[in-house]
Design a protein around this motif. Structure first.
Motif, PDB file in Angstrom:
ATOM      1  N   GLN A  17     -50.360 -83.542 -33.512  1.00 35.00           N
ATOM      2  CA  GLN A  17     -51.271 -82.803 -32.657  1.00 35.00           C
ATOM      3  C   GLN A  17     -51.848 -81.568 -33.334  1.00 35.00           C
ATOM      4  O   GLN A  17     -52.870 -81.056 -32.911  1.00 35.00           O
ATOM      5  N   ILE A  36     -60.711 -83.847 -31.602  1.00 31.00           N
ATOM      6  CA  ILE A  36     -60.934 -82.973 -30.450  1.00 31.00           C
ATOM      7  C   ILE A  36     -62.335 -82.359 -30.484  1.00 31.00           C
ATOM      8  O   ILE A  36     -62.972 -82.159 -29.445  1.00 31.00           O
ATOM      9  N   ARG A  64     -48.466 -87.828 -23.626  1.00 28.79           N
ATOM     10  CA  ARG A  64     -49.158 -86.654 -23.069  1.00 28.79           C
ATOM     11  C   ARG A  64     -50.352 -87.074 -22.214  1.00 28.79           C
ATOM     12  O   ARG A  64     -50.878 -88.193 -22.342  1.00 28.79           O
ATOM     13  N   ILE A  96     -54.142 -86.949 -21.144  1.00 28.50           N
ATOM     14  CA  ILE A  96     -55.479 -86.685 -21.679  1.00 28.50           C
ATOM     15  C   ILE A  96     -56.502 -87.366 -20.785  1.00 28.50           C
ATOM     16  O   ILE A  96     -56.327 -88.514 -20.382  1.00 28.50           O
ATOM     17  N   GLU A 116     -55.032 -82.583 -21.294  1.00 26.59           N
ATOM     18  CA  GLU A 116     -55.993 -82.202 -22.313  1.00 26.59           C
ATOM     19  C   GLU A 116     -57.309 -82.910 -22.024  1.00 26.59           C
ATOM     20  O   GLU A 116     -57.336 -83.955 -21.373  1.00 26.59           O
ATOM     21  N   TYR A 149     -60.515 -84.544 -23.904  1.00 23.93           N
ATOM     22  CA  TYR A 149     -60.976 -85.013 -25.206  1.00 23.93           C
ATOM     23  C   TYR A 149     -62.316 -85.723 -25.083  1.00 23.93           C
ATOM     24  O   TYR A 149     -62.562 -86.430 -24.098  1.00 23.93           O
TER      25      TYR A 149
END
Length: 220
Positions: free
Chosen positions: A21, A30, A136, A138, A168, A170
């Motif tokens: 990451q 990203i 995670r 996203i 997150e 993206y």
């Protein structure tokens, strides 16, 4: 000296675990421009990562307007990721789903509501018992409109919970379809221990929370 060595050891392990990451290749993903997936026969595609893809696939397939949910990998910098490689946390990818849906029946905004409403939104690098960067959360956007929807809903939820939302955001780049044995895993393996104790309870919590979004055959 022992204390110093302990600190160095912990730091090394932490850095190894987060290497995927926190490196230039991941940052390039990203910072990239999003790829927009064209409609095919009036159907759109959306991409989400929210812990184990077995769970997420089943949740989205219960939603009206969703034609299919496919398990795979997204968000990383490694080509041709596999389940084994992804599980090391070194590929940058997260277990993700590709949602094929009819935008005339269900909107992207509603799919984002499903996303946030079917997970623990404050859990970092994981969902439930699954921990690691490969689990995670996203949300992937394909254009500025989708990005705005995601950011606004994330901010509203954060304010409501008075907590940091872990998801997150993206730009969508590429979705790698997972191995055949992962597809429709929950449906095909109802007696699997993980499915019985984690996936099905998570699906049922979602159903109880959003009954108005369910397909008729998913209400039971």
């Amino acid at each position: 000296m022992k204390k110093l060595l302990s600190i160095l050891t912990i730091t090394f392990l932490f850095n190894c675990h987060n290497q995927a990451q926190n490196n230039p290749k991941q940052q390039a993903i990203i910072d990239a421009e999003p790829m927009e997936v064209p409609l095919i026969d009036g159907k759109a595609k959306a991409y989400f990562a929210s812990g184990c893809f077995w769970c997420v696939e089943a949740i989205y397939e219960s939603v009206k307007g969703v034609e299919e949910s496919i398990s795979g990998y997204a968000g990383g910098f490694t080509k041709n990721p596999t389940y084994e490689k992804s599980n090391t946390g070194s590929t940058g990818h997260a277990e993700a789903v590709e949602i094929i849906y009819d935008p005339e029946i269900v909107s992207f905004a509603t799919l984002v509501d499903v996303y946030f409403g079917s997970q623990n939104p404050t859990q970092v690098n994981g969902q439930g018992p699954d921990h690691g960067s490969q689990y995670r959360s996203i949300i992937f956007y394909q254009n500025d409109e989708q990005k705005k929807i995601i950011e606004e809903k994330k901010a509203t939820l954060s304010k409501k919970l008075d907590a940091t939302v872990a998801a997150e955001i993206y730009p969508f780049q590429k979705f790698w379809v997972g191995e055949d044995y992962h597809q429709n895993y929950e449906r095909r393996n109802p007696n699997n221990g993980y499915i019985k104790n984690v996936s099905i309870p998570r699906l049922n919590r979602f159903k109880a929370k959003f009954p108005e979004l369910l397909k008729p055959d998913a209400k039971h």
